[in-house]
Design an enzyme around this catalytic site. Structure first.
Site, PDB file in Angstrom:
ATOM      1  N   LYS A 170      -6.239   3.713   8.995  1.00  0.00           N
ATOM      2  CA  LYS A 170      -5.376   4.682   8.315  1.00  0.00           C
ATOM      3  C   LYS A 170      -5.997   6.081   8.333  1.00  0.00           C
ATOM      4  O   LYS A 170      -5.281   7.090   8.499  1.00  0.00           O
ATOM      5  CB  LYS A 170      -5.132   4.226   6.882  1.00  0.00           C
ATOM      6  CG  LYS A 170      -4.292   2.957   6.776  1.00  0.00           C
ATOM      7  CD  LYS A 170      -4.129   2.510   5.335  1.00  0.00           C
ATOM      8  CE  LYS A 170      -3.272   1.240   5.239  1.00  0.00           C
ATOM      9  NZ  LYS A 170      -3.098   0.766   3.854  1.00  0.00           N
ATOM     10  N   SER A 190       0.808  -1.227   0.000  1.00  0.00           N
ATOM     11  CA  SER A 190       0.000   0.000   0.000  1.00  0.00           C
ATOM     12  C   SER A 190       0.837   1.271   0.000  1.00  0.00           C
ATOM     13  O   SER A 190       0.285   2.363  -0.093  1.00  0.00           O
ATOM     14  CB  SER A 190      -0.936   0.010   1.204  1.00  0.00           C
ATOM     15  OG  SER A 190      -0.210   0.012   2.410  1.00  0.00           O
TER      16      SER A 190
END
Length: 809
Positions: free
Chosen positions: A731, A688
């Site tokens: 996140k 990611s």
């Protein structure tokens, strides 16, 4: 046998040459009389030769007892001249002879080898003692006493043997007699035979007697203990039989018959399935035919006890009031809407369909988010019993399926034990730490769980101990795990996975106020008015004293505050006590964790990424630096293999877009590129960070700063496509903590925005993107696609951004 007259045995003259008979497993001593069985042709020939002359035969022992046809070098030189007293031919062709040792002799020469050995002999004359010294007398007495003790221990002592021992006055003769009757090895007996000094020979024999006495004492002790145990068992048996007969005469009820009748009633009341009931009556019939004290009887009793105590048909009635269940779930746990909704759905279907099978749920989430306690709450809401086993570190398949009854101490597996303890066949059954099961030579417990956690198979679950099917379809199994990856795919396929994300700061604050703090006040003996902790102080504890996705450490810190106040009250101080942000450090010490600092300005080559860890989300600074060189790519920061591949993909994408970015086509040949992720001691991996690495690299190459208030996450492909990622909620919360204003996410993750808390959505702007070009447009200060003129890299020294350390767990 032909009787032999005594006068024929007197005044024997030993000739210079005699036939030799090689004997096995025995050493013949002078004055020793023993029978020998002879079957070898050479041995038979030697005996016939001896009988044809003066009946004398030289007996020598073989060195190796396994040799069938010995050669001259295979027999000892020293042996015994013996007289054949009697001879008998057996039906199988062998000879049986009775010999008596007369004198020791040594072989001087082999005169003949075939058909039998003929040897020249030298008679060995032993030393003769004129008178018995005190030492010799002591040795002889010692030998007689130990021989008497050994014979007594072996139970073969008789007055005749005692008189024979007492009648021998010669030390050498006594040593030979004792050695001939001891169970000595061949080499030990030969050593005694070859010793010509009678005193030394007696000393050697005394050593062997002492060893034999020790062995005989131990052997006698073992036999005595065994005999006592047998006598005690027989005595108990006779007493029990007498007691049974006495009770029968008195008209008392037979205890065994009463016990069998009780088992029969228990089996009838247990309402077992037909197969289990037939097995139970079969074992009861076996038990009736056994003696009550037999070893196997206790095993059958234990087996019957397990059968009758299992909840074959005992079920608790489910509470199907959905509103009450909703209230109970909300009382025990804050939020967790997905899990609560799934339980209410199950109750709804259960209300409409009474015969539905129990679901198999798997709660996956970081430590401390309430997976196990949620199972207890579900059991309370449904009105079911609760039981739990831990699978962490389990390596033995028998822990699940049980041991077979043939083993001593065998028991059913943990599943059957849990159901027995619960007392119902439909409890809420928690299988903790399913991702931490091991395997070794004792089997694979995860494979054994395949049957347990399959609704199509577990209605006939067979435990090795019970050996009859048990219906597990009514049990509501809930497994817990921290990670999904270690769970075998076949086992994962049988479970409905429900993910529990870590809590946000606001969620932790509400849980602490509503659940954790009241519980800690109660457990530490404090009243609600004794300690006042404001929400700002609790938030300070969350941010600066804990760093976790769950709530365990937060509850420990609140417990520490309560203990400090409890001590002051116990010492006589009067409350209430108030904890503020100013005096918090007096209770808990200096802050342990500092929040991530934001960038002071837009910088070239520094991009902010978002990472997921087991304790929540983290921001991650990625730095790119350019140096004159030969096109080398350096990656530092303890990056994993996947993250290194993402950096290679970012560089390949940048090279493919060189013309569009107005870079020189061969820029990569003149520069060394260094990509660094701070907090180098922490391992980092995952795809990611791909768009973050690409953004930092392109910012350095185009000299366009990256916006300081923009964070990003996404996987990049060589074509510049953005692939979806996981952990978006954690996140996003990390981006709010770092005071970001915009978060770039993959287009495919738009569906995950539903799970983002509302307060996070109010503080962040989420920008879904599908290509790297969109990322650069949103992340850089101005678009990286200028006019037609190619941008040439300045030959002056390129700026190198200052490193910034970010902690990543």
């Amino acid at each position: 046998m032909t009787p032999q007259k005594d006068e024929e045995l007197q005044d024997i003259v030993i000739p210079a040459a005699l036939p030799l008979l090689a004997v096995r497993d025995v050493v013949v001593f002078p004055n020793m009389v023993l029978p020998l069985f002879v079957g070898r042709e050479s041995s038979v020939s030697a005996i016939e030769n001896a009988l044809a002359h003066d009946r004398l035969l030289f007996l020598a022992t073989q060195r190796d007892q396994t040799i069938e046809n010995p050669e001259p070098e295979d027999v000892y030189d020293l042996g015994t001249v013996s007289l054949i007293l009697r001879m008998l031919k057996l039906p199988d062709g062998r000879l049986k002879i009775l010999v008596q040792g007369k004198a020791k002799a040594r072989i001087s020469e082999f005169l003949q080898v075939r058909p039998h050995f003929q040897v020249a002999l030298e008679v060995v004359t032993e030393q003769h003692l004129e008178e018995i010294s005190p030492e010799a007398e002591a040795l002889m007495r010692n030998a007689r006493e130990m021989s008497e003790k050994i014979l007594t221990l072996k139970g073969v002592m008789s007055p005749d043997l005692l008189s024979i021992l007492d009648s021998i006055e010669d030390p050498g003769h006594l040593a030979d007699l004792v050695a001939a009757n001891l169970r000595l090895k061949i080499d030990e007996a030969q050593a005694v035979l070859e010793e010509l000094d009678p005193i030394r020979r007696l000393i050697i024999v005394n050593d062997f007697l002492r060893k034999e006495l020790e062995v005989s004492s131990i052997q006698a002790q073992i036999q005595s203990q065994a005999r006592e145990e047998m006598d005690r068992t027989q005595r108990e048996y006779f007493l029990r039989e007498q007691l049974r007969a006495i009770r029968k005469e008195l008209g008392d009820v037979d205890e065994t018959a009463k016990e069998m009748e009780e088992y029969r009633e228990k089996i009838s009341r247990a309402r077992m399935p037909k197969e289990a009931e037939e097995e139970a009556f079969k074992q009861l019939s076996r038990l009736e035919q056994m003696h009550p004290d037999a070893a196997e009887a206790s095993m059958v009793r234990t087996y019957l006890d397990w059968l009758v105590e299992l909840p074959w048909s005992k079920s608790t009635r489910d509470k199907l009031d959905l509103k009450e269940a909703q209230v109970i779930l909300d009382e025990d746990h804050y939020d967790l809407e997905k899990v609560k909704e799934r339980i209410l759905e199950y109750l709804s279907v259960r209300k409409l369909n009474k015969k539905m099978k129990g679901p198999i749920l798997c709660f996956v989430g970081p430590p401390g988010v309430g997976k196990t306690s949620l199972g207890q709450s579900i059991a309370r809401a449904m009105g079911r019993k609760f039981t739990r086993i831990s699978l962490g570190g389990m390596r033995d398949e028998a822990e699940i399926r049980g041991h077979r009854r043939t083993y001593i101490g065998a028991l059913p597996g943990r599943i059957i034990q849990g159901l027995k303890n619960a007392g119902s066949n439909n409890p809420v059954f928690i299988l903790d730490e399913v991702d931490k099961i091991g395997m070794d030579f004792r089997g694979d417990p995860a494979a054994a769980l395949l049957e347990v956690l399959d609704p199509e198979q577990n209605n006939t679950f067979s435990d090795h101990y019970l050996n009859v099917p048990f219906d597990l379809s009514k049990v509501m199994f809930i497994t817990t795990a921290n990670l999904v990856d270690p769970i075998p795919s076949a086992l994962k396929d049988r479970m409905e996975i429900i993910r529990l994300a870590g809590y946000t700061e606001e969620e932790k604050l509400k849980i602490a106020q509503g659940y954790l703090l009241p519980r800690q006040l109660r457990e530490n003996g404090l009243k609600p008015g004794d300690l006042h902790i404001s929400p700002e102080v609790i938030k300070e504890v969350i941010v600066h004293y804990t760093q976790e996705a769950g709530l365990r450490n937060l509850e420990r810190e609140l417990g520490a505050l309560c203990r400090k106040a409890a001590r002051r009250i116990a010492e006589g101080e009067k409350g209430p006590f108030s904890i503020t942000r100013a005096n918090l450090h007096r209770y808990l010490g200096p802050p342990r964790y500092l929040p991530e600092g934001e960038l002071e300005k837009d910088e070239i080559g520094v991009a902010t990424g978002l990472a997921w860890t087991q304790v929540g989300g983290e921001t991650l600074a990625v730095e790119a630096s350019l140096m004159r060189g030969k096109g080398q790519l350096t990656l530092t920061g303890q990056l994993g293999e996947v993250m290194r591949e993402s950096a290679q993909a970012a560089l390949s994408y940048t090279r493919s877009r060189a013309e569009k970015l107005k870079l020189e086509p061969d820029f990569y040949e003149k520069l060394d590129i260094h990509l660094h992720v701070p907090a180098g001691a922490t391992p980092k991996d995952g795809p990611s960070a791909g768009i973050t690495l690409a953004t930092a690299l392109i910012s350095s190459l185009t000299q366009i700063p990256v916006r300081r208030d923009v964070a990003m996450t996404g996987e990049i492909t060589l074509r510049g496509k953005i692939l979806p990622i996981g952990g978006l909620k954690e996140k996003a919360i990390a981006a709010v903590r770092a005071r970001m204003k915009k978060v770039i996410i993959p287009e495919a993750n738009k569906k995950d925005l539903v799970d983002i808390p509302k307060y996070v959505k109010r503080k962040l702007k989420f920008v879904p993107v599908s290509s790297m070009d969109q990322v650069l447009t949103e992340a850089l200060v101005h678009p990286p696609f200028p006019g037609p003129a190619k941008r040439k890299l300045s030959k002056k020294r390129l700026p190198v951004p200052s490193p910034r350390r970010i902690r990543m767990m």
